[in-house]
Design a protein around this motif. Structure first.
Motif, PDB file in Angstrom:
ATOM      1  N   ARG A 182       7.097 -12.438 -39.361  1.00  9.43           N
ATOM      2  CA  ARG A 182       6.743 -10.894 -39.020  1.00  9.43           C
ATOM      3  C   ARG A 182       5.987 -11.567 -37.558  1.00  9.43           C
ATOM      4  NH1 ARG A 182       6.201  -6.064 -42.986  1.00  9.43           N
ATOM      5  NH2 ARG A 182       6.316  -5.193 -40.639  1.00  9.43           N
ATOM      6  N   TYR A 183       5.223 -12.353 -37.431  1.00 15.70           N
ATOM      7  CA  TYR A 183       4.481 -12.303 -36.546  1.00 15.70           C
ATOM      8  C   TYR A 183       4.707 -12.135 -34.960  1.00 15.70           C
ATOM      9  CZ  TYR A 183       0.419 -13.983 -33.083  1.00 15.70           C
ATOM     10  OH  TYR A 183      -1.143 -14.591 -32.368  1.00 15.70           O
ATOM     11  N   PRO A 184       6.007 -12.772 -34.815  1.00 14.47           N
ATOM     12  CA  PRO A 184       6.439 -12.252 -33.158  1.00 14.47           C
ATOM     13  C   PRO A 184       7.232 -10.795 -32.889  1.00 14.47           C
ATOM     14  CG  PRO A 184       7.151 -14.101 -33.702  1.00 14.47           C
ATOM     15  CD  PRO A 184       6.564 -13.626 -34.573  1.00 14.47           C
ATOM     16  N   THR A 185       7.334 -10.602 -33.831  1.00 17.84           N
ATOM     17  CA  THR A 185       7.908  -8.856 -33.825  1.00 17.84           C
ATOM     18  C   THR A 185       6.691  -7.971 -34.272  1.00 17.84           C
ATOM     19  OG1 THR A 185       8.311  -9.264 -36.147  1.00 17.84           O
ATOM     20  CG2 THR A 185      10.576  -9.657 -34.564  1.00 17.84           C
ATOM     21  N   ILE A 186       6.091  -8.386 -34.793  1.00 14.75           N
ATOM     22  CA  ILE A 186       4.702  -6.839 -34.627  1.00 14.75           C
ATOM     23  C   ILE A 186       3.225  -7.127 -33.956  1.00 14.75           C
ATOM     24  CG2 ILE A 186       2.397  -6.520 -35.787  1.00 14.75           C
ATOM     25  CD1 ILE A 186       3.902  -7.769 -38.459  1.00 14.75           C
ATOM     26  N   LEU A 187       3.660  -8.472 -32.963  1.00 16.90           N
ATOM     27  CA  LEU A 187       2.585  -8.866 -31.511  1.00 16.90           C
ATOM     28  C   LEU A 187       2.965  -9.095 -30.752  1.00 16.90           C
ATOM     29  CD1 LEU A 187      -1.070 -10.327 -33.301  1.00 16.90           C
ATOM     30  CD2 LEU A 187      -0.474  -7.245 -32.735  1.00 16.90           C
ATOM     31  N   THR A 188       3.766  -7.923 -30.255  1.00 13.93           N
ATOM     32  CA  THR A 188       4.904  -7.799 -29.363  1.00 13.93           C
ATOM     33  C   THR A 188       3.462  -7.311 -27.395  1.00 13.93           C
ATOM     34  OG1 THR A 188       5.009  -5.808 -28.671  1.00 13.93           O
ATOM     35  CG2 THR A 188       6.749  -7.208 -29.872  1.00 13.93           C
ATOM     36  N   THR A 189       4.706  -7.827 -26.615  1.00  5.96           N
ATOM     37  CA  THR A 189       3.892  -7.536 -25.423  1.00  5.96           C
ATOM     38  C   THR A 189       2.942  -6.434 -25.183  1.00  5.96           C
ATOM     39  OG1 THR A 189       4.758  -9.444 -24.457  1.00  5.96           O
ATOM     40  CG2 THR A 189       3.732  -8.422 -22.770  1.00  5.96           C
ATOM     41  N   HIS A 231      -1.098 -19.887 -16.344  1.00  6.79           N
ATOM     42  CA  HIS A 231      -0.181 -20.515 -16.053  1.00  6.79           C
ATOM     43  C   HIS A 231       0.472 -21.679 -16.483  1.00  6.79           C
ATOM     44  CE1 HIS A 231      -2.793 -18.976 -12.542  1.00  6.79           C
ATOM     45  NE2 HIS A 231      -1.363 -19.884 -10.793  1.00  6.79           N
ATOM     46  N   GLU A 232      -0.352 -21.796 -18.340  1.00  7.02           N
ATOM     47  CA  GLU A 232       0.038 -23.021 -19.035  1.00  7.02           C
ATOM     48  C   GLU A 232       1.235 -21.601 -20.082  1.00  7.02           C
ATOM     49  OE1 GLU A 232       1.952 -25.765 -20.492  1.00  7.02           O
ATOM     50  OE2 GLU A 232      -0.099 -26.091 -19.268  1.00  7.02           O
ATOM     51  N   GLU A 233       2.477 -22.083 -19.877  1.00  4.95           N
ATOM     52  CA  GLU A 233       3.231 -21.405 -21.381  1.00  4.95           C
ATOM     53  C   GLU A 233       3.273 -21.949 -22.557  1.00  4.95           C
ATOM     54  OE1 GLU A 233       7.261 -22.612 -19.965  1.00  4.95           O
ATOM     55  OE2 GLU A 233       7.141 -21.444 -17.686  1.00  4.95           O
ATOM     56  N   ALA A 234       3.021 -22.757 -22.738  1.00  3.41           N
ATOM     57  CA  ALA A 234       2.338 -22.604 -23.873  1.00  3.41           C
ATOM     58  C   ALA A 234       1.227 -22.599 -24.787  1.00  3.41           C
ATOM     59  CB  ALA A 234       1.519 -24.167 -24.204  1.00  3.41           C
ATOM     60  N   LEU A 235       0.008 -21.572 -23.607  1.00  2.35           N
ATOM     61  CA  LEU A 235      -0.595 -20.337 -24.203  1.00  2.35           C
ATOM     62  C   LEU A 235       0.000 -18.890 -24.333  1.00  2.35           C
ATOM     63  CD1 LEU A 235      -3.736 -21.952 -22.523  1.00  2.35           C
ATOM     64  CD2 LEU A 235      -2.388 -22.488 -24.763  1.00  2.35           C
ATOM     65  N   HIS A 236       0.902 -18.766 -23.518  1.00  6.82           N
ATOM     66  CA  HIS A 236       1.479 -17.193 -23.410  1.00  6.82           C
ATOM     67  C   HIS A 236       1.997 -17.018 -24.577  1.00  6.82           C
ATOM     68  CE1 HIS A 236       2.572 -17.949 -19.100  1.00  6.82           C
ATOM     69  NE2 HIS A 236       1.635 -17.967 -19.547  1.00  6.82           N
ATOM     70  N   ARG A 237       0.847 -16.574 -26.053  1.00  9.36           N
ATOM     71  CA  ARG A 237       0.903 -16.248 -27.313  1.00  9.36           C
ATOM     72  C   ARG A 237      -0.158 -14.718 -27.235  1.00  9.36           C
ATOM     73  NH1 ARG A 237       0.575 -20.976 -31.150  1.00  9.36           N
ATOM     74  NH2 ARG A 237       0.169 -19.911 -32.385  1.00  9.36           N
ATOM     75  N   PRO A 238      -0.080 -14.230 -27.913  1.00  8.40           N
ATOM     76  CA  PRO A 238      -1.267 -13.351 -28.591  1.00  8.40           C
ATOM     77  C   PRO A 238      -2.035 -13.308 -28.307  1.00  8.40           C
ATOM     78  CG  PRO A 238       1.324 -12.510 -30.212  1.00  8.40           C
ATOM     79  CD  PRO A 238       1.491 -14.250 -29.826  1.00  8.40           C
ATOM     80  N   MET A 239      -2.767 -14.374 -29.644  1.00  9.63           N
ATOM     81  CA  MET A 239      -3.942 -15.122 -29.717  1.00  9.63           C
ATOM     82  C   MET A 239      -4.552 -15.195 -27.864  1.00  9.63           C
ATOM     83  SD  MET A 239      -4.556 -18.457 -31.358  1.00  9.63           S
ATOM     84  CE  MET A 239      -6.606 -19.468 -31.299  1.00  9.63           C
TER      85      MET A 239
END
Length: 323
Positions: free
Chosen positions: A133-140, A53-61
């Protein structure tokens, strides 16, 4: 109580004896386990809800953390309620097929937890060594495929356990000196040759545990090299703090696991059996209990999200009225 099919020597039920030698203390033993289970369920379900529910936590980690929380709460739920029924209500009987199902889920989810910790180590490696390159390597899609591969690995490697155990002839009784159906605890009740079970169990331990630990070790070796090469002290501190929670989770998970594995095989005559059983339960319950606490305390984004969520419930009304 021991219903046996004469053609296959398959028991109708097993009897889980709880903690052998400490039957009189079952009630007292159950209290900390019950308390830990409640913390595990509330903490992990809370983390899953917060991350979703928290958009700030919508990250790969945090996606990997949500997967770890789901695995943890499912893992402890496969054993603790049944254990509490044994301790509180003396309900020790378990159907043969239900025992096999519990055995499958315990070992599959244990393997999956190890795999998720490996994925989280790779996540830390990419975040520190390849930040741009983190956002492009670990995509959804990559995260989804990695999670599914971890789940599939556990299922495919553990399914043979159930078939190998089911085909064994059981004629040495149906009393299991344990609180749940562990693979070798069940196999040792057989009057047949269960060496294949023991060998396959060792192979699975190598394919899952040793492989994951090697990947984690290599990842943190590369992370350490990258951090040491940083010139800024603040950058080093920030890089180390990124992985602190994950390192704690690794220690909490693998230390009881190694203790259980090595004492079961090499220290069986020196360590009392009830110690084996208690540690085997802690091995499944301690990580689900501690992981939400560790990540809640060590991870700044999660702490801030919790505070924002709690305060947001109170501050939402004034914002709504103004609009």
């Amino acid at each position: 109580m021991f219903g046996v099919n004469s053609s296959s020597l398959t028991p109708g039920i097993f009897i889980l004896n709880g903690v052998p030698g400490l039957e009189d203390a079952h009630i007292w033993i159950s209290l900390p386990f019950c308390f830990m289970y409640l913390i595990a369920v509330v903490g992990n379900c809370g983390l899953i809800y917060l991350i979703s529910h928290e958009e700030a936590l919508h990250r790969p980690m945090y996606y990997f953390l949500a997967l770890l929380s789901f695995t943890d709460v499912t893992l402890c739920t496969t054993t603790v309620p049944n254990m509490l029924c044994i301790f509180w209500f003396n309900l020790k009987e378990i159907d043969f097929n239900a025992c096999l199902a519990q055995m499958f889920f315990v070992h599959m989810l244990t393997g999956m937890e190890s795999g998720v910790l490996m994925l989280m180590a790779l996540d830390c490696y990419v975040a520190i060594c390849y930040p741009l390159r983190y956002p492009t390597i670990l995509t959804t899609p990559v995260i989804a495929k990695a999670g599914f591969a971890t789940f599939l690995r556990g299922v495919m490697l553990i399914i043979p356990f159930t078939f190998l155990t089911k085909q064994l002839p059981y004629c040495q009784g149906n009393f299991i000196p344990h609180t749940y159906c562990d693979h070798m605890s069940v196999a040792k009740l057989s009057c047949g040759n269960f060496k294949v079970n023991a060998i396959y169990g060792l192979i699975v331990a190598l394919l899952i545990g040793v492989f994951d630990i090697c990947i984690i070790s290599v990842s943190y070796t590369m992370i350490l090299r990258a951090v040491v090469s940083l010139s800024s002290v603040d950058a080093r501190h920030k890089a180390f703090s990124t992985c602190t929670s994950h390192i704690c989770a690794i220690v909490i998970t693998y230390v009881p696991a190694f203790f259980t594995f090595f004492t079961h095989r090499f220290g069986g005559h020196n360590i009392p059996h009830h110690i084996h059983i208690i540690v085997a339960n802690l091995y499944l319950l301690l990580p689900p209990t501690m992981n939400p606490i560790v990540y809640g305390v060590k991870t700044k984004q999660i702490r801030e999200s919790v505070i924002k969520f709690l305060l947001g419930e109170q501050l939402s009304l004034p914002k709504t009225n103004e609009s």
